[in-house]
Write a protein that holds these residues in place. Sequence first.
Motif, PDB file in Angstrom:
ATOM      1  N   VAL A 120       3.106  -7.567 -14.297  1.00 34.98           N
ATOM      2  CA  VAL A 120       4.038  -8.473 -13.843  1.00 34.98           C
ATOM      3  C   VAL A 120       5.315  -8.128 -14.200  1.00 34.98           C
ATOM      4  CG1 VAL A 120       4.627 -10.928 -14.314  1.00 34.98           C
ATOM      5  CG2 VAL A 120       2.370 -10.464 -13.871  1.00 34.98           C
ATOM      6  N   LYS A 121       5.763  -7.439 -15.215  1.00 35.14           N
ATOM      7  CA  LYS A 121       6.874  -6.999 -15.760  1.00 35.14           C
ATOM      8  C   LYS A 121       7.380  -5.349 -15.230  1.00 35.14           C
ATOM      9  CE  LYS A 121       6.618 -10.107 -19.518  1.00 35.14           C
ATOM     10  NZ  LYS A 121       6.269 -10.054 -21.171  1.00 35.14           N
ATOM     11  N   ARG A 122       6.250  -4.897 -14.393  1.00 33.92           N
ATOM     12  CA  ARG A 122       6.532  -3.555 -13.518  1.00 33.92           C
ATOM     13  C   ARG A 122       6.897  -2.506 -14.970  1.00 33.92           C
ATOM     14  NH1 ARG A 122       8.471  -8.608 -11.641  1.00 33.92           N
ATOM     15  NH2 ARG A 122       9.822  -8.147  -9.779  1.00 33.92           N
ATOM     16  N   VAL A 123       6.036  -2.682 -15.778  1.00 29.47           N
ATOM     17  CA  VAL A 123       6.112  -1.632 -17.007  1.00 29.47           C
ATOM     18  C   VAL A 123       5.538  -0.420 -16.785  1.00 29.47           C
ATOM     19  CG1 VAL A 123       5.663  -1.405 -19.307  1.00 29.47           C
ATOM     20  CG2 VAL A 123       6.384  -3.539 -18.593  1.00 29.47           C
ATOM     21  N   ARG A 124       6.196   0.448 -17.015  1.00 34.68           N
ATOM     22  CA  ARG A 124       5.647   2.330 -17.167  1.00 34.68           C
ATOM     23  C   ARG A 124       4.875   2.307 -18.338  1.00 34.68           C
ATOM     24  NH1 ARG A 124       9.710   6.001 -15.783  1.00 34.68           N
ATOM     25  NH2 ARG A 124      10.069   6.557 -17.564  1.00 34.68           N
ATOM     26  N   MET A 125       3.917   2.752 -18.574  1.00 32.07           N
ATOM     27  CA  MET A 125       3.121   3.150 -19.840  1.00 32.07           C
ATOM     28  C   MET A 125       2.637   4.596 -19.451  1.00 32.07           C
ATOM     29  SD  MET A 125       0.717  -0.060 -20.617  1.00 32.07           S
ATOM     30  CE  MET A 125       0.304   0.666 -22.186  1.00 32.07           C
ATOM     31  N   ALA A 134       0.674  -1.296  -0.164  1.00 34.61           N
ATOM     32  CA  ALA A 134       0.064   0.000   0.030  1.00 34.61           C
ATOM     33  C   ALA A 134       0.928   1.332   0.007  1.00 34.61           C
ATOM     34  CB  ALA A 134      -0.753  -0.112   1.278  1.00 34.61           C
ATOM     35  N   TYR A 135       1.910   1.145   0.684  1.00 34.31           N
ATOM     36  CA  TYR A 135       2.769   2.479   1.036  1.00 34.31           C
ATOM     37  C   TYR A 135       3.424   2.640  -0.420  1.00 34.31           C
ATOM     38  CZ  TYR A 135       6.891   5.265   2.439  1.00 34.31           C
ATOM     39  OH  TYR A 135       7.902   6.125   2.582  1.00 34.31           O
ATOM     40  N   VAL A 136       4.302   1.541  -0.854  1.00 37.33           N
ATOM     41  CA  VAL A 136       5.046   1.781  -2.171  1.00 37.33           C
ATOM     42  C   VAL A 136       4.096   2.133  -3.445  1.00 37.33           C
ATOM     43  CG1 VAL A 136       6.260   0.454  -3.911  1.00 37.33           C
ATOM     44  CG2 VAL A 136       6.837   0.272  -1.472  1.00 37.33           C
ATOM     45  N   GLY A 137       3.021   1.312  -3.434  1.00 35.22           N
ATOM     46  CA  GLY A 137       2.036   1.652  -4.747  1.00 35.22           C
ATOM     47  C   GLY A 137       1.320   2.968  -4.526  1.00 35.22           C
ATOM     48  N   PHE A 138       1.067   3.392  -3.248  1.00 41.69           N
ATOM     49  CA  PHE A 138       0.453   4.904  -3.102  1.00 41.69           C
ATOM     50  C   PHE A 138       1.268   5.982  -3.134  1.00 41.69           C
ATOM     51  CE2 PHE A 138      -1.758   8.389  -0.909  1.00 41.69           C
ATOM     52  CZ  PHE A 138      -2.875   8.534  -1.811  1.00 41.69           C
ATOM     53  N   PHE A 139       2.402   5.875  -2.476  1.00 43.26           N
ATOM     54  CA  PHE A 139       3.222   7.169  -2.424  1.00 43.26           C
ATOM     55  C   PHE A 139       4.067   7.168  -3.348  1.00 43.26           C
ATOM     56  CE2 PHE A 139       1.527   6.938   2.106  1.00 43.26           C
ATOM     57  CZ  PHE A 139       0.986   8.204   2.056  1.00 43.26           C
ATOM     58  N   LYS A 140       4.859   6.240  -3.669  1.00 38.26           N
ATOM     59  CA  LYS A 140       5.673   6.232  -4.883  1.00 38.26           C
ATOM     60  C   LYS A 140       5.111   6.201  -6.226  1.00 38.26           C
ATOM     61  CE  LYS A 140       9.536   3.622  -6.931  1.00 38.26           C
ATOM     62  NZ  LYS A 140      10.752   4.565  -7.155  1.00 38.26           N
ATOM     63  N   SER A 150       8.441  -6.010  -3.668  1.00 38.80           N
ATOM     64  CA  SER A 150       9.676  -6.941  -3.450  1.00 38.80           C
ATOM     65  C   SER A 150      11.153  -5.951  -4.182  1.00 38.80           C
ATOM     66  CB  SER A 150       9.684  -8.301  -3.978  1.00 38.80           C
ATOM     67  OG  SER A 150       9.187  -8.362  -5.191  1.00 38.80           O
ATOM     68  N   ASP A 151      10.533  -5.246  -4.934  1.00 33.76           N
ATOM     69  CA  ASP A 151      11.545  -4.172  -5.799  1.00 33.76           C
ATOM     70  C   ASP A 151      11.867  -3.103  -4.993  1.00 33.76           C
ATOM     71  OD1 ASP A 151      11.374  -6.061  -8.028  1.00 33.76           O
ATOM     72  OD2 ASP A 151      10.098  -4.797  -9.021  1.00 33.76           O
ATOM     73  N   HIS A 152      11.257  -2.832  -3.844  1.00 34.15           N
ATOM     74  CA  HIS A 152      11.102  -1.527  -3.245  1.00 34.15           C
ATOM     75  C   HIS A 152      11.442  -1.648  -1.832  1.00 34.15           C
ATOM     76  CE1 HIS A 152      10.125   0.166  -7.171  1.00 34.15           C
ATOM     77  NE2 HIS A 152       9.056  -0.802  -7.021  1.00 34.15           N
ATOM     78  N   TYR A 153      12.061  -2.819  -1.284  1.00 34.39           N
ATOM     79  CA  TYR A 153      12.420  -2.702   0.180  1.00 34.39           C
ATOM     80  C   TYR A 153      13.395  -1.883   0.783  1.00 34.39           C
ATOM     81  CZ  TYR A 153       8.741  -5.786   1.746  1.00 34.39           C
ATOM     82  OH  TYR A 153       7.823  -6.340   2.097  1.00 34.39           O
ATOM     83  N   VAL A 199      -1.824   9.990 -19.003  1.00 28.70           N
ATOM     84  CA  VAL A 199      -2.103   9.188 -17.760  1.00 28.70           C
ATOM     85  C   VAL A 199      -0.746   8.627 -17.570  1.00 28.70           C
ATOM     86  CG1 VAL A 199      -3.186   7.291 -16.847  1.00 28.70           C
ATOM     87  CG2 VAL A 199      -4.430   9.303 -17.857  1.00 28.70           C
ATOM     88  N   ARG A 200      -0.215   8.121 -16.495  1.00 28.33           N
ATOM     89  CA  ARG A 200       0.859   7.203 -16.390  1.00 28.33           C
ATOM     90  C   ARG A 200       0.332   5.847 -15.587  1.00 28.33           C
ATOM     91  NH1 ARG A 200       4.663   9.644 -12.141  1.00 28.33           N
ATOM     92  NH2 ARG A 200       3.506   8.505 -10.627  1.00 28.33           N
ATOM     93  N   MET A 201       0.691   4.915 -16.307  1.00 27.91           N
ATOM     94  CA  MET A 201       0.221   3.500 -15.687  1.00 27.91           C
ATOM     95  C   MET A 201       1.191   2.625 -15.512  1.00 27.91           C
ATOM     96  SD  MET A 201      -2.799   2.741 -18.609  1.00 27.91           S
ATOM     97  CE  MET A 201      -3.129   1.036 -17.800  1.00 27.91           C
ATOM     98  N   GLU A 202       1.461   2.372 -14.134  1.00 27.73           N
ATOM     99  CA  GLU A 202       2.702   1.559 -13.755  1.00 27.73           C
ATOM    100  C   GLU A 202       2.241   0.397 -12.963  1.00 27.73           C
ATOM    101  OE1 GLU A 202       5.752   4.267 -12.917  1.00 27.73           O
ATOM    102  OE2 GLU A 202       7.349   2.707 -12.958  1.00 27.73           O
ATOM    103  N   GLY A 203       3.002  -0.661 -13.554  1.00 24.64           N
ATOM    104  CA  GLY A 203       3.166  -2.130 -12.710  1.00 24.64           C
ATOM    105  C   GLY A 203       4.149  -2.114 -11.597  1.00 24.64           C
ATOM    106  N   PHE A 204       3.979  -2.501 -10.528  1.00 25.76           N
ATOM    107  CA  PHE A 204       5.036  -2.632  -9.302  1.00 25.76           C
ATOM    108  C   PHE A 204       4.957  -4.028  -8.797  1.00 25.76           C
ATOM    109  CE2 PHE A 204       3.088  -1.870  -5.363  1.00 25.76           C
ATOM    110  CZ  PHE A 204       1.650  -1.449  -5.868  1.00 25.76           C
TER     111      PHE A 204
END
Lengths: 318, 318
Positions: free
Chosen positions: B249-254, A108-114, A260-263, A252-257
């Motif tokens: 899954v691939k943490r892609v930024r669009m 929640a922290y990483v997804g929301f704030f970062k 575990s990449d952000h510890y 719009v910026r769409m980003e998957g995360f």
Amino acid sequence: MGEEIRYKQVILSNYVKTSVKESDLSLRTSKIQLKIPCGCDGAVLVKNLYLSIDPFILALMKNQELDLPSFTLDSVSLVFLKVMRCTNLRLKINVFRVIILGMPGMTAYVGFFKFCSPKKGETVYVSAASGAVGQLVGQFAKIAGCYVVGSAGNKEKSAFALMKVDLLKNKFRFDEAFNYKEEQDYNAALKRYFPDGIDIYFDNVGGKMLEAVLNSMRLNGRVALCGMISQYNSLEQPEGVHNLINALVKRVRMEGFFTSDHYHLYPKFLEMVVPLIKEEKITYVEDIAEGIESAPGALFGLYSGRNVGKLLVVVARE
Amino acid sequence: MGEEIRYKQVILSNYVKTSVKESDLSLRTSKIQLKIPCGCDGAVLVKNLYLSIDPFILALMKNQELDLPSFTLDSVSLVFLKVMRCTNLRLKINVFRVIILGMPGMTAYVGFFKFCSPKKGETVYVSAASGAVGQLVGQFAKIAGCYVVGSAGNKEKSAFALMKVDLLKNKFRFDEAFNYKEEQDYNAALKRYFPDGIDIYFDNVGGKMLEAVLNSMRLNGRVALCGMISQYNSLEQPEGVHNLINALVKRVRMEGFFTSDHYHLYPKFLEMVVPLIKEEKITYVEDIAEGIESAPGALFGLYSGRNVGKLLVVVARE
């Protein structure tokens, strides 16, 4: 030699095709010796007290090409959150803190704030908002001074869905909440709650809801792709998102995360969240099923929305 | 009083439904007096020498709900790049510089350097690569030390498509190039040119190609949404992108962008590009149609891939 004990495992019997079925999972009883292999100085013997049941598990149970470490057939599948009892260390276990200070809290922290870069006064929409991560995102959004609306629900229109929506508003202090199962038209629902559009979408579901959100997105909006639970189960083919042109036109910026990449952000997270916990400015609901035998059923329930909050299976109390 | 002159306009007669048709546009001759209205000190009288024919025009010709300033019926539609001849200023016109130093150049610069965050050695894919923006993106990618592949083509398999692909490799120095119209399976084509996956996708087309790219995307990939020409014309409903799960899954930024939001970067852009022009390290191809009467045809041709490079209509030579 170490004591020999019998223990139960949940085994993946078949790769899941579309929806997970009872026959895809089975229980097996095995034996193990409670000892640390020779030459393993510093090793720790752990006992699983809790299993964490999470939406992404289904993706690992399918025999598909994703860059994920999928489960293999006939091996242990449902072991995730390993809360440890150690033979040579003392660790205090506190489920509340394991959740908030663990994966769901960090997500929640990483997804929301970062990834959502919230600014005071912005409008935030959270789907699957009563889930493990969603309930914390909503509370973080309020702390950041945002207007936040959550959706929740389950397959059947029920008192249970009502209870979830009520929890969002009255326990987690979302500004508004709705049962998405009662909405014929997601576009209309979002227009109702966001007449001036959405700045931030914390996406836990994907599919048709994501499509509707893109229609309601404001200029320079942000979408954190955290989960796509609507796409994991029950679909022969994933739903298409037909209006990505909105992401272009509205910048719009769409980003998957993956959390575990952000510890490396964990200390900053603690700095923010520990005082909130101490001052009781943040709260949490978890949904606990008893006994490893209940794990397959808990997983099925997750995809029907039969849980509220973080879904755990207690394997042993200590 | 000022001289009265006759001039021609391209008028939008009907909103475009799916594909643009000849009957949607018409030519009209009007009269105008060549004078600056009283009380407009510092005003400039301009004459359009060139029209810029760009893929996004079609979106403005449809009566649809997008946050764009759509054209209105029965008014002037095809006036874009106003290259000015002034009554009270001296401006030198150089088409080459107007393109590279103007909108296409800035679009390539902002989209590639800001939104794609390229690193040396990364793999870059550019669709519609022989177009106004694409040919510059490819050259910028080479300058940034990337491996770059472009696709181009047109509706018919033809010598013209071959010529475009040849231009990409031999004039613009892409590492590889292909005619997407000759590919039955975009996934297979991308696997062939990117066996280890794509780090950066500069998307000018959207739709099925974007879907295929998401399958080939590497971890932490970036997609700059610059255009979606495959979605502007000929489709009853836009194509769905069914595999956004890959972005998660691939943490892609669009990210979608409009160049006009980023003109504060213009001095940095000039700092980079002016020396490249002087040293002839960057090149450009434009496609010029003669006379305003040719403007509707040029627009139709754009959506069939009948242009190479920036498409311009010369209204007057000076």
